[in-house]
Scaffold this motif. Structure first.
Motif, PDB file in Angstrom:
ATOM      1  N   GLY A   1       0.828  -1.207   0.000  1.00  0.00           N
ATOM      2  CA  GLY A   1       0.000   0.000   0.000  1.00  0.00           C
ATOM      3  C   GLY A   1       0.860   1.253   0.000  1.00  0.00           C
ATOM      4  O   GLY A   1       0.552   2.238  -0.705  1.00  0.00           O
ATOM      5  N   PHE A   2       1.941   1.241   0.772  1.00  0.00           N
ATOM      6  CA  PHE A   2       2.856   2.379   0.783  1.00  0.00           C
ATOM      7  C   PHE A   2       3.472   2.597  -0.593  1.00  0.00           C
ATOM      8  O   PHE A   2       3.589   3.740  -1.065  1.00  0.00           O
ATOM      9  N   ALA A   3       3.889   1.495  -1.268  1.00  0.00           N
ATOM     10  CA  ALA A   3       4.478   1.621  -2.603  1.00  0.00           C
ATOM     11  C   ALA A   3       3.488   2.259  -3.568  1.00  0.00           C
ATOM     12  O   ALA A   3       3.860   3.118  -4.399  1.00  0.00           O
ATOM     13  N   ALA A   4       2.225   1.856  -3.489  1.00  0.00           N
ATOM     14  CA  ALA A   4       1.209   2.412  -4.400  1.00  0.00           C
ATOM     15  C   ALA A   4       1.008   3.903  -4.164  1.00  0.00           C
ATOM     16  O   ALA A   4       1.025   4.722  -5.101  1.00  0.00           O
ATOM     17  N   THR A   5       0.808   4.291  -2.899  1.00  0.00           N
ATOM     18  CA  THR A   5       0.559   5.706  -2.619  1.00  0.00           C
ATOM     19  C   THR A   5       1.806   6.558  -2.868  1.00  0.00           C
ATOM     20  O   THR A   5       1.708   7.704  -3.329  1.00  0.00           O
ATOM     21  N   ALA A   6       3.002   5.989  -2.573  1.00  0.00           N
ATOM     22  CA  ALA A   6       4.236   6.745  -2.832  1.00  0.00           C
ATOM     23  C   ALA A   6       4.428   6.970  -4.324  1.00  0.00           C
ATOM     24  O   ALA A   6       4.832   8.070  -4.756  1.00  0.00           O
ATOM     25  N   ALA A   7       4.149   5.934  -5.127  1.00  0.00           N
ATOM     26  CA  ALA A   7       4.282   6.080  -6.582  1.00  0.00           C
ATOM     27  C   ALA A   7       3.261   7.087  -7.120  1.00  0.00           C
ATOM     28  O   ALA A   7       3.577   7.916  -7.995  1.00  0.00           O
ATOM     29  N   MET A   8       2.031   7.019  -6.599  1.00  0.00           N
ATOM     30  CA  MET A   8       0.993   7.947  -7.060  1.00  0.00           C
ATOM     31  C   MET A   8       1.287   9.383  -6.635  1.00  0.00           C
ATOM     32  O   MET A   8       0.838  10.329  -7.285  1.00  0.00           O
TER      33      MET A   8
END
Length: 533
Positions: free
Chosen positions: A51-58
């Motif tokens: 989840g962190f990877a997704a929000t950080a990428a976004m």
């Protein structure tokens, strides 16, 4: 006073051997609840990191493109990162707690097993192997059933979660990383047998080293007296070098294993980066890698390491698996051994003795003729009716008599009731304990736990002095063996003094002691056992 081995009820040998000790099965039961908590924390950590990877990428994608970023994405990124760190801490804590619980429980089960062993079997165990098994092996088995099993489970769950996240963005990227998985699994299978053999050799080498070291510590006064320090140090050095060589062999394979995993992980990430870069630069039209938004490419590059992280963790735990299996096998060999069966002695089985109320009874005969067996039967430690059992009414004298931690006075007076100081000094002096240069301080000389700083002769003299104070009948196993002439004479005099008021039964090769006996039992092999007054 009872002999050391008689401090607990002696179980039937057949009952003690009815079930094999299975450390892995026992540890698995102990690990169940802790392993469930550990897996829950690790899965939560993996999901939060995804989840962190997704929000950080976004969040990073629009920033690079100089576009506005939604504040909630930044807040979500920080929250998910914090939650992932907390979950990681909880996972490490759960693993440490579960491994501690397993190792503690395994030690308790092993101690209970030792308590149930027949005295003869317990005495046959190697001291060094026993020390290693009770101190080192439970931790190794705990690491196997907790750390390694959690890593095995996460090697399935972690990549599945990561591949699912990749599939939502680009199934081609997910397929690329999945295609490298069989190669790593094949390598695990190939390296597993080699590292297992090395770990087993390492455990055996450590057991031999510990056994030799424990034996040399126990006989240190004799080694010093015979100026054999250099010789024994050289022997220990050779054992230590053998153990170090086996340890380095295990570590070499473990490092190669970890290196291969890192190679495949780096290779896959590099391929993904090249494909994604070519797609963004419009230099190549690769399905699944072209026409992606920048945040999607960043997401793929951040998720790929998460896919391979469980494999890397598993490779780190592969060493723990090999060590744990070797430790479990060693523990099972030690605690699951068949009971040592007493030698069949038909003549001794037919022997019937009538013991006097007082006097010296000498049991003589060559080694292996049954002298010590006869003493154990008199105490009730072994079945066999040869004379009325003396049960609790005896003081036991032998080279392995129990010695408590404390002062020499406390050791001599142990289990002898209330004894005044003058009487203690008289008895200890008569047996030569107050003149011993290796026991400075007289009655206040400090003794280590179990008498670890005593020689066999010192331990035996303490037992004789204690027998004099006890007021009980005395059973003595080789009471003058391994003593110098002057000390042996002091022991003989004290046993004869005791025999004037109480019964003393001594198994001995000492002809002087046997000649002074009121009754002699000759166990020399023949058609009959000779009993002479």
């Amino acid at each position: 006073m009872k002999p050391p081995a008689a401090s607990a009820p002696v179980p039937d040998p057949a009952a003690a051997a009815s079930g094999r000790f299975q450390s892995l099965a026992a540890a698995g039961k102990l690990a169940k609840s802790g392993l469930r908590r550990l897996l829950a924390a690790q899965i939560a950590r993996t999901a939060l990191r995804l989840g962190f990877a997704a929000t950080a990428a976004m969040s990073a994608g629009p920033l690079v493109m100089r576009e506005p970023v939604d504040p909630w994405l930044v807040a979500a990124t920080i929250a998910l990162l914090s939650a992932a760190c907390i979950a990681g801490f909880a996972a490490e804590r759960a693993q440490a707690s579960a491994e501690t619980a397993v190792s503690t429980g395994l030690r308790e089960l092993a101690a209970r097993r030792l308590d149930e062993m027949p005295a003869r079997q317990l005495q046959s165990l190697s001291v060094g192997s026993l020390i290693v098994s009770m101190q080192r092996h439970p931790e190794a088995v705990a690491a196997l059933v907790v750390g390694h099993r959690a890593a095995s489970a996460m090697m399935a769950a972690g990549p599945l979660l990561a591949a699912t996240a990749l599939f939502l963005v680009s199934w081609q990227a997910a397929l690329l990383v999945i295609c490298l998985t069989p190669v790593m699994i094949l390598f695990f299978a190939l390296v597993g047998d080699a590292i297992r053999r090395r770990a087993d050799a390492q455990e055996r080498a450590f057991g031999r080293l510990a056994g030799q070291f424990a034996d040399r510590i126990r006989t240190l006064p004799t080694i010093l007296a015979n100026h054999a320090t250099e010789t024994e140090a050289a022997k220990l050095t050779r054992r230590l070098e053998a153990y170090a060589g086996n340890t380095m062999g295990v570590l070499r394979i473990a490092f190669v294993n970890a290196g291969i995993i890192d190679f495949f992980a780096s290779l896959s990430i590099a391929i993904l980066a090249v494909f994604l870069g070519l797609g963004h630069l419009k230099l190549a039209m690769i399905p699944g890698f072209s026409d992606l938004a920048l945040w999607q490419s960043l997401f793929i590059l951040m998720i790929a390491p998460e896919y391979f992280a469980p494999f890397r963790r598993f490779s780190e735990q592969y060493h723990a698996k090999a060590e744990g299996l070797a430790a479990a096998a060693a523990l099972d060999r030690l605690l699951g051994a068949e009971p040592v069966v007493a030698k069949t002695l038909p003549a001794l089985d037919r022997l019937r003795l009538t013991l006097p109320a007082k006097g010296l009874v000498a049991v003589v005969g060559p080694s292996g003729s049954g002298k010590s067996t006869l003493l154990r039967r008199l105490t009730g430690l072994e079945p066999g009716g040869c004379a009325p059992g003396l049960a609790d009414q005896i003081a036991w004298v032998s080279i392995d008599s129990y010695v408590p931690e404390g002062t020499l006075a406390e050791a001599v007076a142990w289990n002898a009731g209330a004894v005044d100081r003058r009487r203690l000094e008289e008895v200890a002096g008569a047996i030569g304990l107050l003149d011993d240069a290796l026991l400075p301080g007289g009655l206040e000389a400090r003794l280590d736990k179990g008498g670890a700083n005593l020689s066999g002769g010192q331990r035996l003299r303490i037992a004789v002095a204690r027998a004099q104070l006890s007021g009980r009948a005395v059973l003595a196993d080789e009471p003058t063996a391994k003593l110098d002439r002057e000390t042996a004479e002091a022991v003989r005099r004290m046993l004869l003094t005791i025999s004037r008021s109480r019964l003393v039964v001594a198994a001995t090769h000492d002809r002087d002691l046997a000649d002074a006996a009121d009754l002699t039992v000759d166990l020399t092999p023949g058609d009959a056992i000779e009993v002479a007054a």
